[in-house]
Design a protein around this motif. Structure first.
Motif, PDB file in Angstrom:
ATOM      1  N   VAL A 125      -1.957   7.562   3.965  1.00 12.96           N
ATOM      2  CA  VAL A 125      -0.799   7.399   3.991  1.00 12.96           C
ATOM      3  C   VAL A 125      -0.089   7.408   5.301  1.00 12.96           C
ATOM      4  CG1 VAL A 125       1.709   8.250   3.288  1.00 12.96           C
ATOM      5  CG2 VAL A 125      -0.272   8.383   1.772  1.00 12.96           C
ATOM      6  N   ALA A 126      -0.472   8.302   6.099  1.00 14.51           N
ATOM      7  CA  ALA A 126      -0.179   8.534   7.711  1.00 14.51           C
ATOM      8  C   ALA A 126      -0.751   6.993   8.465  1.00 14.51           C
ATOM      9  CB  ALA A 126      -0.711   9.607   8.121  1.00 14.51           C
ATOM     10  N   GLN A 127      -1.897   6.664   7.889  1.00 15.96           N
ATOM     11  CA  GLN A 127      -2.383   5.484   8.552  1.00 15.96           C
ATOM     12  C   GLN A 127      -1.629   4.300   8.349  1.00 15.96           C
ATOM     13  OE1 GLN A 127      -4.812   5.400  11.240  1.00 15.96           O
ATOM     14  NE2 GLN A 127      -4.282   3.367  11.307  1.00 15.96           N
ATOM     15  N   SER A 128      -1.144   4.347   7.097  1.00 17.24           N
ATOM     16  CA  SER A 128      -0.308   3.077   6.610  1.00 17.24           C
ATOM     17  C   SER A 128       0.790   2.813   7.349  1.00 17.24           C
ATOM     18  CB  SER A 128      -0.162   3.034   5.188  1.00 17.24           C
ATOM     19  OG  SER A 128      -1.435   2.915   4.345  1.00 17.24           O
ATOM     20  N   GLN A 129       1.396   4.014   7.608  1.00 20.53           N
ATOM     21  CA  GLN A 129       2.799   3.972   8.512  1.00 20.53           C
ATOM     22  C   GLN A 129       2.577   3.411   9.577  1.00 20.53           C
ATOM     23  OE1 GLN A 129       5.756   4.451   7.315  1.00 20.53           O
ATOM     24  NE2 GLN A 129       5.458   4.948   5.219  1.00 20.53           N
ATOM     25  N   GLY A 163      -6.388  -1.297  -4.921  1.00 18.29           N
ATOM     26  CA  GLY A 163      -5.478  -2.066  -3.909  1.00 18.29           C
ATOM     27  C   GLY A 163      -5.940  -2.015  -2.681  1.00 18.29           C
ATOM     28  N   GLU A 164      -7.039  -1.182  -2.277  1.00 18.40           N
ATOM     29  CA  GLU A 164      -7.733  -1.256  -1.033  1.00 18.40           C
ATOM     30  C   GLU A 164      -8.588  -2.277  -0.762  1.00 18.40           C
ATOM     31  OE1 GLU A 164      -7.015   1.484   1.593  1.00 18.40           O
ATOM     32  OE2 GLU A 164      -5.629   0.845   0.403  1.00 18.40           O
ATOM     33  N   ARG A 165      -9.290  -2.868  -1.946  1.00 24.07           N
ATOM     34  CA  ARG A 165     -10.139  -3.875  -1.818  1.00 24.07           C
ATOM     35  C   ARG A 165      -9.426  -5.150  -1.617  1.00 24.07           C
ATOM     36  NH1 ARG A 165     -12.093  -4.239  -6.892  1.00 24.07           N
ATOM     37  NH2 ARG A 165     -13.230  -1.890  -6.643  1.00 24.07           N
ATOM     38  N   ALA A 166      -8.136  -5.180  -2.292  1.00 19.10           N
ATOM     39  CA  ALA A 166      -7.356  -6.313  -2.165  1.00 19.10           C
ATOM     40  C   ALA A 166      -6.876  -6.431  -0.741  1.00 19.10           C
ATOM     41  CB  ALA A 166      -6.157  -6.327  -3.268  1.00 19.10           C
ATOM     42  N   ALA A 167      -6.332  -5.363  -0.043  1.00 22.34           N
ATOM     43  CA  ALA A 167      -5.884  -5.285   1.354  1.00 22.34           C
ATOM     44  C   ALA A 167      -6.864  -5.760   2.261  1.00 22.34           C
ATOM     45  CB  ALA A 167      -5.456  -3.835   1.635  1.00 22.34           C
ATOM     46  N   ARG A 221       0.895  -1.200   0.073  1.00 22.43           N
ATOM     47  CA  ARG A 221      -0.046   0.029  -0.057  1.00 22.43           C
ATOM     48  C   ARG A 221       0.853   1.160   0.102  1.00 22.43           C
ATOM     49  NH1 ARG A 221      -3.482   1.122   4.510  1.00 22.43           N
ATOM     50  NH2 ARG A 221      -4.957   2.085   3.260  1.00 22.43           N
ATOM     51  N   ILE A 222       1.751   1.142   0.878  1.00 23.02           N
ATOM     52  CA  ILE A 222       2.797   2.375   1.126  1.00 23.02           C
ATOM     53  C   ILE A 222       3.477   2.804  -0.440  1.00 23.02           C
ATOM     54  CG2 ILE A 222       4.751   3.476   1.972  1.00 23.02           C
ATOM     55  CD1 ILE A 222       3.714   1.894   4.635  1.00 23.02           C
TER      56      ILE A 222
END
Length: 149
Positions: A46-50, A103-107, A20-21
């Protein structure tokens, strides 16, 4: 509960979070002229992914595992496909945002599979459930892109 199985599942999720990042870095500054209203949501993702990445690494290490702080092969192939696809499409903004949604759906699917696997201890289940909630929230903000145009 087998710590080895838990660590393996958490490392898979760490790889997906790193995907994701990496994927988000491909969006940087590509669509904000036409979709400026999404920029704040994107920055939050982005911040949440980190944060998700750091929490997963901490939990893996706490379980006695070694964090596999890399991306997945599938994610690398998908990012390469995005590059190729975007070189041929006329509307790169829409294509880029559609890839965010994909990508969000796959995650989300991977996180749900992890929860359904039965391989997570209670502490890991709580973290993964919380992270899945964040993924679903960010996905909801981007899923109806066609309606915004």
């Amino acid at each position: 509960m087998n710590n080895e199985n838990t660590v393996s599942v958490l490392n898979d999720l760490l790889n997906i979070t790193n995907d994701r990042i990496e994927g988000f870095s491909k969006v940087e500054d590509k669509v904000w002229d036409t979709h400026s209203s999404l920029k704040a949501d994107y920055d939050q993702m982005v911040a949440q992914s980190q944060t998700m990445k750091n929490d997963l690494i901490q939990l893996i290490n706490g379980k006695g595992g070694e964090a596999d702080n890399t991306t997945s092969t599938a994610g690398a192939i998908h990012r390469a496909w995005i590059d190729v696809k975007n070189s041929f499409v006329a509307d790169k903004d829409e294509s880029t945002l559609e890839n965010v949604v994909f990508g969000e759906r796959a995650a989300i699917d991977a996180y749900q599979d992890a929860l359904d696997s039965g391989d997570l201890c209670p502490e890991s289940t709580r973290l993964v459930s919380d992270q899945l909630h964040h993924l679903k929230s960010s996905y909801a903000k981007f899923e109806n892109l066609e309606e915004r145009n």
